[in-house]
Design a protein around this motif. Structure first.
Motif, short mmCIF file in Angstrom:
data_model
loop_
_atom_site.label_atom_id
_atom_site.label_comp_id
_atom_site.label_asym_id
_atom_site.label_seq_id
_atom_site.Cartn_x
_atom_site.Cartn_y
_atom_site.Cartn_z
N VAL A 272 -9.17 -25.39 61.84
CA VAL A 272 -8.69 -24.71 60.63
C VAL A 272 -7.69 -23.64 61.03
O VAL A 272 -7.94 -22.84 61.94
CB VAL A 272 -9.87 -24.10 59.84
CG1 VAL A 272 -9.36 -23.39 58.59
CG2 VAL A 272 -10.88 -25.18 59.46
N PHE A 273 -6.55 -23.62 60.33
CA PHE A 273 -5.45 -22.69 60.62
C PHE A 273 -5.15 -21.83 59.39
O PHE A 273 -5.32 -22.27 58.25
CB PHE A 273 -4.15 -23.46 60.96
CG PHE A 273 -4.25 -24.34 62.17
CD1 PHE A 273 -3.75 -23.91 63.39
CD2 PHE A 273 -4.83 -25.60 62.09
CE1 PHE A 273 -3.82 -24.73 64.51
CE2 PHE A 273 -4.90 -26.43 63.19
CZ PHE A 273 -4.40 -25.99 64.41
N THR A 274 -4.69 -20.62 59.66
CA THR A 274 -4.11 -19.83 58.58
C THR A 274 -2.76 -20.44 58.24
O THR A 274 -2.22 -21.28 58.97
CB THR A 274 -3.91 -18.37 59.00
OG1 THR A 274 -2.94 -18.32 60.06
CG2 THR A 274 -5.22 -17.76 59.48
N ILE A 275 -2.18 -19.99 57.14
CA ILE A 275 -0.89 -20.54 56.72
C ILE A 275 0.22 -20.20 57.71
O ILE A 275 1.27 -20.85 57.75
CB ILE A 275 -0.54 -20.02 55.30
CG1 ILE A 275 0.52 -20.92 54.65
CG2 ILE A 275 -0.13 -18.58 55.34
CD1 ILE A 275 0.05 -22.31 54.36
N TYR A 312 -5.61 -22.39 53.41
CA TYR A 312 -5.74 -22.67 54.83
C TYR A 312 -5.42 -24.15 55.06
O TYR A 312 -5.56 -24.98 54.16
CB TYR A 312 -7.15 -22.34 55.33
CG TYR A 312 -7.48 -20.87 55.23
CD1 TYR A 312 -7.33 -20.03 56.31
CD2 TYR A 312 -7.94 -20.33 54.02
CE1 TYR A 312 -7.62 -18.67 56.21
CE2 TYR A 312 -8.23 -18.98 53.92
CZ TYR A 312 -8.06 -18.16 55.01
OH TYR A 312 -8.32 -16.82 54.91
N LEU A 313 -5.01 -24.44 56.27
CA LEU A 313 -4.72 -25.81 56.66
C LEU A 313 -5.78 -26.32 57.63
O LEU A 313 -6.15 -25.62 58.57
CB LEU A 313 -3.33 -25.91 57.30
CG LEU A 313 -2.16 -25.47 56.43
CD1 LEU A 313 -0.85 -25.59 57.20
CD2 LEU A 313 -2.09 -26.27 55.14
N ILE A 331 -5.22 -31.52 55.77
CA ILE A 331 -5.58 -31.31 54.37
C ILE A 331 -5.53 -29.81 54.07
O ILE A 331 -5.47 -28.97 54.98
CB ILE A 331 -6.98 -31.86 54.06
CG1 ILE A 331 -8.06 -31.07 54.83
CG2 ILE A 331 -7.07 -33.34 54.38
CD1 ILE A 331 -9.47 -31.41 54.41
N LYS A 332 -5.54 -29.47 52.79
CA LYS A 332 -5.50 -28.08 52.36
C LYS A 332 -6.89 -27.62 51.95
O LYS A 332 -7.63 -28.35 51.29
CB LYS A 332 -4.53 -27.93 51.19
CG LYS A 332 -3.09 -28.29 51.51
CD LYS A 332 -2.21 -28.21 50.27
CE LYS A 332 -0.78 -28.62 50.58
NZ LYS A 332 0.08 -28.59 49.37
N ILE A 333 -7.23 -26.42 52.38
CA ILE A 333 -8.50 -25.80 51.98
C ILE A 333 -8.19 -24.49 51.27
O ILE A 333 -7.48 -23.63 51.80
CB ILE A 333 -9.42 -25.53 53.18
CG1 ILE A 333 -9.81 -26.85 53.85
CG2 ILE A 333 -10.67 -24.77 52.74
CD1 ILE A 333 -10.70 -26.68 55.07
#
Length: 339
Positions: A272-275, A312-313, A331-333
């Motif tokens: 999981v990544f920040t934008i 988040y990505l 995907i987008k979270i």
């Protein structure tokens, strides 16, 4: 008079079709660690006690399914926590107690499991038959359902051929127009079935032929069959949702489930990544994930530093060493702390 005649023919046809359906083989494995056969009911009757029947390849030692009643239903009853439409028979586990009407689903896996002491080598992964019979003799007219499968190597096994001939004589398997009976078998491929594959029935109608069945890479013991394609090109999985909303602590949206559907055995991991591209979570690598539905998770409440509301990505990565294949999807979270 003509109308009455055709009405009678119509009624008899559908009546006989219902009688012929009955208890049928829904799915089976030949390359698993412990081979199993799934049974289900189609048409009439609405329920059946199958304890005195045999699920067998005929070869070697065989025994009936159980001593206590084992009832299978044509519908899933709401009063039971398991699916009454299926019974899964394990062929070589005689020391495990059966799940019956008296015990219910003791291991809590959502189905009734029955354990037998059949031929110790179980179902051959080259050529064989699977039958539901009143005993372990294929020639005396007691067959309820029958499947013949093979790798189609051009050399039918004489013993299996004799079982097929008995089933054909009783109208339980199609007559083969060619000289090689393997041409009328369910093909399991030259190498047999892999551990994550099964033969499953396409529909509940029974034509007593190989056309009723297909090989699938999705095992569904005790559940409706998924006749999925064996190969999806280079794709190892697909995401179920492209966008997921997580509300930390929420009863419904707080689980952090990220569902994917796996097409081939592979290893999975998510990050999981920040934008802005900073990694804030990395899951362990899930090894040897089998085809079918699989849930990945990200629960923001377990983060050392609680992530703020926002976008988040999530990158999902899959690797298959056997197929020398790699796939990733993003995907987008959306994390929201507002309820």
């Amino acid at each position: 008079m003509a109308r009455i005649f055709f009405l009678i023919i119509f009624i008899l046809f559908h009546f006989n079709a219902g009688l012929r359906a009955g208890l049928i083989i829904s799915e089976f494995t030949t390359g698993a660690t412990e081979d199993w056969v799934e049974l289900t009911l189609a048409g009439t009757p609405e329920k059946m006690d199958i304890a005195t029947l045999y699920v067998t390849m005929y070869y070697g030692t065989n025994e009936q399914l159980g001593t206590d009643p084992i009832t299978i239903y044509a519908h899933d009853r709401p009063e039971t926590p398991y699916d009454d439409r299926y019974v899964v028979v394990y062929l070589t586990r005689p020391d495990t107690p059966d799940e019956t009407d008296l015990t219910g689903d003791t291991n809590g896996n959502g189905r009734i499991d029955v354990y037998c002491n059949n031929y110790f080598a179980s179902l051959w992964n080259t050529e064989g038959v699977v039958a539901v019979d009143s005993d372990d003799d294929p020639s005396n007219g007691g067959i309820l359902d029958f499947v013949y499968y093979s790798s189609r190597d051009g050399e039918p096994n004489d013993t299996m051929a004799s079982y097929v001939a008995a089933a054909q004589a009783n109208g339980e398997w199609q007559a083969c127009p060619g000289e090689n009976i393997q041409d009328c078998s369910v093909s399991i491929g030259r190498e047999g079935l892999a551990a994550h594959m099964s033969v499953c029935r396409r529909k509940k109608n029974d034509s007593n032929s190989a056309a009723d069945f297909s090989v699938t890479s999705i095992l569904t013991p005790g559940k409706p069959n998924i006749a999925a394609p064996l190969f999806m090109g280079n794709r190892l999985f697909t995401v179920i949702k492209k966008k997921i909303t997580i509300i930390p602590g929420h009863g419904l949206f707080g689980s952090g489930i990220i569902p994917v559907f796996v097409f081939a055995p592979c290893a999975l991991r998510l990050r999981v990544f920040t934008i802005t591209g900073i990694v804030i979570h990395e899951s362990p690598r899930f090894l040897s994930v089998r085809p079918g539905l699989f849930n990945l998770f990200w629960n923001p409440l377990l983060q050392r530093r609680a992530p703020a509301s926002g976008l988040y990505l999530c990158k999902i990565e899959a690797v298959s060493t056997a197929r020398k294949s790699f796939q990733e999807e993003i995907i987008k979270i959306i994390v929201s702390r507002y309820r």
